[in-house]
Design an enzyme around this catalytic site. Sequence first.
Site, mmCIF file in Angstrom:
data_model
loop_
_atom_site.group_PDB
_atom_site.id
_atom_site.type_symbol
_atom_site.label_atom_id
_atom_site.label_comp_id
_atom_site.label_asym_id
_atom_site.label_seq_id
_atom_site.Cartn_x
_atom_site.Cartn_y
_atom_site.Cartn_z
ATOM 1 N N SER A 285 21.849 40.739 19.006
ATOM 2 C CA SER A 285 23.220 41.127 19.336
ATOM 3 C C SER A 285 24.088 39.883 19.242
ATOM 4 O O SER A 285 23.577 38.767 19.165
ATOM 5 C CB SER A 285 23.294 41.668 20.766
ATOM 6 N N ASP A 286 25.405 40.054 19.224
ATOM 7 C CA ASP A 286 26.235 38.868 19.403
ATOM 8 C C ASP A 286 26.285 38.587 20.909
ATOM 9 O O ASP A 286 25.802 39.370 21.733
ATOM 10 C CB ASP A 286 27.624 39.028 18.777
ATOM 11 N N TRP A 287 26.858 37.467 21.253
ATOM 12 C CA TRP A 287 26.843 36.960 22.630
ATOM 13 C C TRP A 287 27.338 38.038 23.612
ATOM 14 O O TRP A 287 28.523 38.378 23.605
ATOM 15 C CB TRP A 287 27.733 35.719 22.694
ATOM 16 N N ALA A 288 26.398 38.564 24.397
ATOM 17 C CA ALA A 288 26.731 39.571 25.424
ATOM 18 C C ALA A 288 27.410 40.812 24.850
ATOM 19 O O ALA A 288 28.088 41.541 25.583
ATOM 20 C CB ALA A 288 27.585 38.957 26.529
ATOM 21 N N SER A 289 27.231 41.065 23.559
ATOM 22 C CA SER A 289 27.931 42.224 22.980
ATOM 23 C C SER A 289 27.337 43.540 23.464
ATOM 24 O O SER A 289 27.989 44.581 23.392
ATOM 25 C CB SER A 289 27.944 42.157 21.450
#
Length: 746
Positions: A285-289
Amino acid sequence: MTLRPVALAAALIAASIPLAAPALAQDAIDRKVDALLKQMTLQEKVGQLHQLSGAEATGPEAAKRASQNTEIRAGNVGSMLNIKGAKDTREAQALALQSRLKIPLLFGLDVIHGYKTVFPVPIGEAASWDLEAIEQSAQVAAREAAAAGIHWTFAPMVDIGRDPRWGRVMEGAGEDTYLGSKIAAARVRGFQGPKLGATDRVMATAKHFAAYGAAVAGRDYNAVDMSLQQLYEVYLPPFKASVDAGVATFMNSFNTLNGVPATGSAFLQRDILKGAWKYKGFVVSDWASVKEMVLHGYAKDLPDAAVKAINAGSDMDMEGEAYIAHLAQAVKDGRVAQKHVDDAVRRILRKKFEMGLFDDPYRFSDAQREQAVLADPRHRAIARDVARKSLVLLKNDKLNGNAILPLAKNAKSIAVIGPLADSRRDLEGGWVVSDVRGEVVSILDGIRNHAQGAQISHAAACAPGCATAEGFDAAVAAAGKADVIVLAVGETWDMSGEAKSRTDIGLPGQQTELFRRLKATGKPVVAVLFAGRPMIFNEIADNADAILYAWFPGSEGGNAVADVLFGDYNPSAKLPATFPRNLGQIPISYAQYNTGRPVTSEKDIVYRSAYIDSPNTPRYAFGHGKSYTEFGYSGVQLDRTILRPGQTATLSFELQNKGKVAGTEIAQLYIRDTVASVVRPVKELKGFTKVHLQPGERRRVTFTIDRDTLSFFNGDLKWGAEPGEFKLMVGSASDDIRLETTLHLQ
Ligand code: NOJ
């Protein structure tokens, strides 16, 4: 100075003798993965899907670090990011080896344009249109990062960007899907090498899947709404090219696409990526997405977000609080099928095996190798070569019959003015991640290195950002005494990149006023512009005597710029993105549609698809870039005018260097499908070639055209070509077509 980067890179490979991972056939790896999976508890499986950002061992983060260490020992972490260096990665790995199953960690980092040696920002490298140079740059970045314990870079970013307000155009390859796809594959090859597991390469990541570059109004993280046809045709191909090049991982993205967060999109991750494209790597995932799906209004809480992300095919939760906290329970409750978790874990373990980490978890964390590799002087030579290939000569007027550039090396006096003239940090650009970076050569240093006999004066005139004009008088006085002024202005390093969208993409602060004052001295002004995006600088475009667009050129930037200013390197770069005249034209691309009311002349705009206050044409078109020589195009030939099934056509033409110095031209092939079941752009790039010619030399250049070249996604999203007429155009830029011919597809 003569550089032989290809030879250098070859020597570099031969000398490094990387340790290849012990060759294990895919099915042998699959068997090992299955055997390991059988031993894993549900909690240990979820642990593999959890990625943490490393915290400092001392200071305010010490407590966080201690708790991270406990989690790693407990087998609750599969990967870490933002931890680097042989020593630190070794220490963290040692903790993982204390866990029950001793599954090694993967260390990821944003190695975007270099590790210790900083290369031009990706959009700058893209301007080289030089796939070999781009691959070498990624290779050096990989070599340095891998020596510092890194297994995995979160690059290349392959998002198409047609809106220069979006700060992340800096990290991509520009606006075009064909060029972007070629560059995506080159970067993947450079980072990864022929096979995963060598200790001088890293795993790559194709990001951000998908359509992140089309954020509404160019505002970072904003929603994306687009037709599927546009998605398939423009935004997905660089991702597909990355898959075909063997990219180890994908990263999904922060944006929604047509109402669904990409992180929760089964359409993107399961149907397209893992389904139609049969992708075997894993998706981070992207950062905390995952967590952000709650704020999007797509998941009601964190547990719901975890369920939606894993079900949609998002395998690893970056800096995630969702999977580790809620996934095991969701499986127990039946909201997530065990097979989805198993599939995600399998994909991650497979990469750990392919990287050789089960044989030796420390193979990338070798302090001695780190020291030797990071001190390798050859990396700088490659960085200089890539940098000079990325510098775009936008303008070069004549004064008394002579072009302003190149400057004479025996020039008597040069004034080097501007807030970026002696700046080092700005030349590096946005993504610099190593704290052991080498020295940066400023523009002033580079000019001093080249013009040793000249009297060189320098004045910054204002600080980077140029908020006040206090230093202008002194700078103008110094400039007035010189024969020529080199003005270094532009964005600072932190004005483009993530979360750096701008509503005004002009020169920041009072830099245009500085230019005005310098121009008023009557001395010729050579503007060297720095930025991570196309900027709007009409006054300079109109009135400067010469303009070099330098992007952020990296550690060797000053030498590279001086190589071009003094003619040691004849500029060859071409713009990978359209430069608009004004903000109102954005989004803008050369690959536009004709409309039913096209503008045929600037004078005939009434009831046309036009603006009443601006021409449609950009300031500088996609593919534009000048040289110190002139190239002639002539004698176009097509070996067949009708293309039947199974055939290819060869278009050829003669390219001639008509000037007095050797130079490199990037010849471009565009097509237009004149009538189709869905309307086609007026021009689409379908080929390019870089040709180096001595003065007077001629060479026949060829492009091959097959059915695929003429294909597109039709209204049913089926890839194919439709019979009919195709215009073939060859030229030096998208707005400088020199030759045309027609091909009929049967
Ligand atoms: C967020 C960015 O969007 C992504 O590109 C990057 O790789 C991650 N942060 C990790 O730093």
